[in-house]
Motif scaffolding. Structure first.
Motif, mmCIF file in Angstrom:
data_model
loop_
_atom_site.group_PDB
_atom_site.id
_atom_site.type_symbol
_atom_site.label_atom_id
_atom_site.label_comp_id
_atom_site.label_asym_id
_atom_site.label_seq_id
_atom_site.Cartn_x
_atom_site.Cartn_y
_atom_site.Cartn_z
ATOM 1 N N ARG A 57 -15.559 44.025 -34.347
ATOM 2 C CA ARG A 57 -15.916 44.701 -35.597
ATOM 3 C C ARG A 57 -16.664 46.000 -35.331
ATOM 4 O O ARG A 57 -16.406 47.010 -35.960
ATOM 5 C CB ARG A 57 -16.764 43.789 -36.481
ATOM 6 C CG ARG A 57 -15.936 42.614 -36.979
ATOM 7 C CD ARG A 57 -16.771 41.598 -37.707
ATOM 8 N NE ARG A 57 -15.979 40.413 -37.993
ATOM 9 C CZ ARG A 57 -15.476 40.119 -39.200
ATOM 10 N NH1 ARG A 57 -15.701 40.904 -40.222
ATOM 11 N NH2 ARG A 57 -14.762 39.019 -39.373
ATOM 12 N N THR A 71 -21.913 39.069 -29.239
ATOM 13 C CA THR A 71 -22.714 39.643 -30.320
ATOM 14 C C THR A 71 -24.013 40.169 -29.740
ATOM 15 O O THR A 71 -24.665 39.480 -28.952
ATOM 16 C CB THR A 71 -23.027 38.565 -31.386
ATOM 17 O OG1 THR A 71 -21.795 37.998 -31.847
ATOM 18 C CG2 THR A 71 -23.787 39.153 -32.566
ATOM 19 N N VAL A 119 -18.296 34.455 -29.819
ATOM 20 C CA VAL A 119 -18.127 35.871 -30.151
ATOM 21 C C VAL A 119 -19.254 36.674 -29.510
ATOM 22 O O VAL A 119 -20.434 36.407 -29.760
ATOM 23 C CB VAL A 119 -18.139 36.091 -31.685
ATOM 24 C CG1 VAL A 119 -18.055 37.571 -32.017
ATOM 25 C CG2 VAL A 119 -16.991 35.331 -32.335
ATOM 26 N N VAL A 141 -21.066 43.294 -33.361
ATOM 27 C CA VAL A 141 -20.177 42.158 -33.152
ATOM 28 C C VAL A 141 -18.867 42.658 -32.541
ATOM 29 O O VAL A 141 -18.252 43.598 -33.069
ATOM 30 C CB VAL A 141 -19.901 41.444 -34.496
ATOM 31 C CG1 VAL A 141 -18.924 40.289 -34.307
ATOM 32 C CG2 VAL A 141 -21.204 40.962 -35.119
ATOM 33 N N LEU A 149 -27.004 44.452 -35.776
ATOM 34 C CA LEU A 149 -26.122 43.549 -35.037
ATOM 35 C C LEU A 149 -24.835 44.277 -34.694
ATOM 36 O O LEU A 149 -24.270 44.988 -35.529
ATOM 37 C CB LEU A 149 -25.773 42.337 -35.900
ATOM 38 C CG LEU A 149 -26.849 41.268 -36.071
ATOM 39 C CD1 LEU A 149 -26.494 40.337 -37.215
ATOM 40 C CD2 LEU A 149 -26.988 40.479 -34.789
ATOM 41 N N THR A 184 -24.101 33.852 -37.255
ATOM 42 C CA THR A 184 -25.105 34.112 -36.222
ATOM 43 C C THR A 184 -26.326 34.748 -36.878
ATOM 44 O O THR A 184 -26.183 35.679 -37.680
ATOM 45 C CB THR A 184 -24.539 35.075 -35.153
ATOM 46 O OG1 THR A 184 -23.335 34.512 -34.623
ATOM 47 C CG2 THR A 184 -25.536 35.305 -34.022
ATOM 48 N N VAL A 193 -28.040 33.780 -25.274
ATOM 49 C CA VAL A 193 -27.498 32.489 -25.706
ATOM 50 C C VAL A 193 -25.979 32.535 -25.578
ATOM 51 O O VAL A 193 -25.385 33.596 -25.406
ATOM 52 C CB VAL A 193 -27.880 32.173 -27.178
ATOM 53 C CG1 VAL A 193 -29.391 32.134 -27.355
ATOM 54 C CG2 VAL A 193 -27.259 33.174 -28.141
ATOM 55 N N GLY A 194 -25.361 31.370 -25.667
ATOM 56 C CA GLY A 194 -23.913 31.300 -25.640
ATOM 57 C C GLY A 194 -23.329 31.433 -27.039
ATOM 58 O O GLY A 194 -23.963 31.056 -28.023
ATOM 59 N N SER A 195 -22.132 32.011 -27.129
ATOM 60 C CA SER A 195 -21.423 32.106 -28.410
ATOM 61 C C SER A 195 -19.963 32.404 -28.125
ATOM 62 O O SER A 195 -19.641 33.011 -27.106
ATOM 63 C CB SER A 195 -22.011 33.219 -29.285
ATOM 64 O OG SER A 195 -21.226 33.382 -30.459
ATOM 65 N N VAL A 237 -26.966 30.564 -33.193
ATOM 66 C CA VAL A 237 -25.519 30.617 -33.337
ATOM 67 C C VAL A 237 -25.023 29.283 -33.899
ATOM 68 O O VAL A 237 -25.371 28.221 -33.373
ATOM 69 C CB VAL A 237 -24.860 30.890 -31.967
ATOM 70 C CG1 VAL A 237 -23.344 30.894 -32.086
ATOM 71 C CG2 VAL A 237 -25.365 32.210 -31.389
ATOM 72 N N ALA A 286 -25.084 37.737 -39.356
ATOM 73 C CA ALA A 286 -23.661 37.985 -39.131
ATOM 74 C C ALA A 286 -22.902 36.780 -39.652
ATOM 75 O O ALA A 286 -23.153 35.657 -39.212
ATOM 76 C CB ALA A 286 -23.380 38.195 -37.647
ATOM 77 N N ALA A 287 -22.001 37.000 -40.601
ATOM 78 C CA ALA A 287 -21.382 35.851 -41.272
ATOM 79 C C ALA A 287 -19.934 36.131 -41.619
ATOM 80 O O ALA A 287 -19.556 37.271 -41.882
ATOM 81 C CB ALA A 287 -22.163 35.522 -42.542
ATOM 82 N N PHE A 322 -18.431 43.229 -45.266
ATOM 83 C CA PHE A 322 -17.781 41.947 -45.562
ATOM 84 C C PHE A 322 -16.418 42.140 -46.225
ATOM 85 O O PHE A 322 -15.785 41.186 -46.631
ATOM 86 C CB PHE A 322 -18.665 41.097 -46.485
ATOM 87 C CG PHE A 322 -19.963 40.722 -45.863
ATOM 88 C CD1 PHE A 322 -19.993 40.121 -44.618
ATOM 89 C CD2 PHE A 322 -21.154 40.970 -46.502
ATOM 90 C CE1 PHE A 322 -21.195 39.769 -44.028
ATOM 91 C CE2 PHE A 322 -22.360 40.615 -45.932
ATOM 92 C CZ PHE A 322 -22.374 40.016 -44.693
ATOM 93 N N SER A 327 -18.773 38.543 -39.227
ATOM 94 C CA SER A 327 -18.445 37.958 -37.910
ATOM 95 C C SER A 327 -17.713 36.645 -38.138
ATOM 96 O O SER A 327 -17.926 35.989 -39.156
ATOM 97 C CB SER A 327 -19.718 37.711 -37.095
ATOM 98 O OG SER A 327 -19.392 37.026 -35.891
ATOM 99 N N ASP A 328 -16.861 36.259 -37.206
ATOM 100 C CA ASP A 328 -16.201 34.955 -37.333
ATOM 101 C C ASP A 328 -17.167 33.808 -37.096
ATOM 102 O O ASP A 328 -16.909 32.679 -37.495
ATOM 103 C CB ASP A 328 -15.044 34.841 -36.324
ATOM 104 C CG ASP A 328 -13.902 35.773 -36.686
ATOM 105 O OD1 ASP A 328 -13.835 36.200 -37.861
ATOM 106 O OD2 ASP A 328 -13.082 36.084 -35.800
ATOM 107 N N VAL A 329 -18.284 34.089 -36.415
ATOM 108 C CA VAL A 329 -19.269 33.048 -36.103
ATOM 109 C C VAL A 329 -20.577 33.376 -36.813
ATOM 110 O O VAL A 329 -21.146 34.453 -36.614
ATOM 111 C CB VAL A 329 -19.517 32.962 -34.578
ATOM 112 C CG1 VAL A 329 -20.604 31.937 -34.273
ATOM 113 C CG2 VAL A 329 -18.231 32.589 -33.848
#
Lengths: 331, 331
Positions: A56, A135, A133, A53, A51, B135, A129-131, B53, B95-96, A328, B131-133
């Motif tokens: 990040r 990603t 952030v 992001v 992933l 996913t 998809v929509g988000s 998401v 992603a968290a 993290f 990630s802030d979202v």
């Protein structure tokens, strides 16, 4: 409104994007059905996922959309070739805010397409998809061509350690970008678009490599994975680590004192992240091509008195300090 | 601090999570190396990817972590079986935000593990990043077992249209959750944890299905893909759409007038999203097992006068209005 992906709409964007991807002999069924079908002539499929992001793993201020496309492909196919496999297919999940410019999505697509052409694999499917952030989720597939996979756990005492590709340049590029300093293009470029030595992965497998990995969290830390999984000690010869001239130049620009430039450069070669070089371990009798740099040796975990001291990575015989990258980590 | 994933740390979390996943005969190399290796005995690999998401595809208030784990697996393996393939392996990108409770990640993992056990595939690898979202990126792999894939473009005039699994329940569940109304467990449950009829995918392929897909954007819209790709017209018989009793009950709870309940239920069966039923087209002579509901027929795109009117989906002979789901739609 058609200049944003929200204005253009999901289906129109998918149509525009997928039309950019050429097929290859490995693509049995490309985008447009419930799932893609990729050739797996070996009867096994190598698969890895990453992933990326925004904020990040990349910043739109520092990297162009095209750079991000290159990098998303590169870091995943690097993992495929690090098993000794040939890249075949790739799936890309794209989560984006509706106000993302269509031009960004199109440039990203061009970067993906061009890096796939370098690596030899095709884009076979994805999801949009929509988000809030931006990603990017990439899954890369590969074929072992009948060879045994080169894992992390096969290094044996007496083997030699080598790498091919760039070490330290990406970390130097990041340091320059963080400070807003212009610097050697080789460093900035390597951070924005890493250049994994794709062909060297299957090559190492053919040469009989006993262990291999993609260097992404820093050379020392990644060699630590080989040491731990193989149950061996690895000692690196710091004199064999020859910094790239661009790396030495970057150290100077970053303010390292003249007498400390080589040491600082070696430090980045050992600890910098996101290199996407390949580190491999070979039987000592293997005649390595020139682009593989011999930098160390593998020994047993028993010390001279016979006591087992456990797996470790040392530099010139000294235990190197730890220090990894935790995604993290709260700063 | 160990109660959040930021406090626990990436490597500890990966260790905790991956220890939950049992291997299967398809797992040649599981998590822990640069890439996983999955069996592809057929010589082809079916591959599909989806992003989930938070706030768009699930809400932590409405779905437990375990539900989200089930759903992430279900919607991806549904795409694999919709090609007529058997699920083999799966990769999960996670992603968290660092403040995500470890308990959430662990419950999610349990849901993934349990749904994989239902579908028959294994988790072979993944990635964890911050990630802030929240996913979740899932890639699912499958094996065709020597059969031809069942694509969207093979429907022929004279074929019959059938589905198996649930239609409308998930959309009814979502409508109930949006209004904060308690309702039939079958509807709420189907929204939180769809239950794709996994075995029916390979079964349809063995029965000779000419086209098939996973119903995710609404039955009508998804049949439209088969019609368009196959160059045919599809007519559904509304009397053959028999709403589930739970769906009828939900319509009443949602305030639909007594005389309109059946019609409203059929509307959701035709237009509701995220069903993860399987829609398939079969030659008319195929003797379909009882769990396949015959609901329509395939005709050529030529009208009685011989003029080509183009692909379409009709209900009782009338063109159904459009209305799909666009992930980037700005509301």
């Amino acid at each position: 409104m058609l200049s944003t992906i929200g204005g253009l709409g999901e289906f129109a964007l998918i149509t525009r994007v997928t039309s950019q991807f050429p097929g290859t002999d490995d693509v049995i069924l490309g985008p447009g059905d419930d799932a893609a079908i990729v050739a797996a002539p070996d009867g096994r499929t190598v698969a890895t996922t990453d992933l990326l992001v925004e904020g990040r793993h990349f910043k739109r201020e520092w990297s162009s959309a095209r750079d991000v496309g290159h990098r998303a492909v590169a870091q995943n196919y690097a993992d495929v070739v690090a098993m000794g496999a040939r890249p075949t297919g790739m799936l890309i999940g794209f989560a984006a805010p509706p106000d993302l410019p269509v031009a960004w999505a199109e440039e990203f697509t061009a970067g993906v397409r061009d890096e796939c052409a370098l690596a030899g694999g095709a884009v076979v499917g994805g999801d949009m998809v929509g988000s809030d952030v931006l990603t990017i989720a990439v899954t890369a597939l590969g074929d072992l061509e009948g060879r045994a996979p080169v894992r992390r756990d096969g290094a044996r005492p007496g083997d030699v350690v080598a790498y091919t590709g760039n070490l330290g340049l990406s970390a130097a590029g990041l340091a320059l970008l963080e400070r807003g300093i212009d610097g050697p293009a080789a460093c900035l470029g390597e951070h924005r678009r890493p250049s994994p030595p794709y062909a060297a992965g299957p090559e190492a497998a053919r040469l009989g490599a006993t262990a291999m990995l993609d260097v992404s969290d820093g050379f020392l830390q990644d060699l630590g994975h080989i040491a731990a999984r193989s149950g061996v000690c690895i000692d690196l010869d710091s004199n064999a680590l020859r910094p790239d001239p661009a790396l030495l130049e970057a150290m100077g620009i970053l303010g390292v004192a003249a007498g400390k430039v080589e040491e600082a450069a070696r430090r980045l070669m050992l600890r910098g992240g996101e290199d996407h070089a390949l580190a491999a371990v070979f039987p000592s009798e293997v005649d390595l091509p020139e682009h593989w740099n011999r930098v160390g040796t593998v020994a047993s975990t028993a010390d001279p008195s016979g006591e087992d001291t456990g797996p470790a990575v040392t530099v010139d015989g000294d235990v190197a300090e730890g220090g990894g990258w935790d995604h993290f980590r709260q700063e």
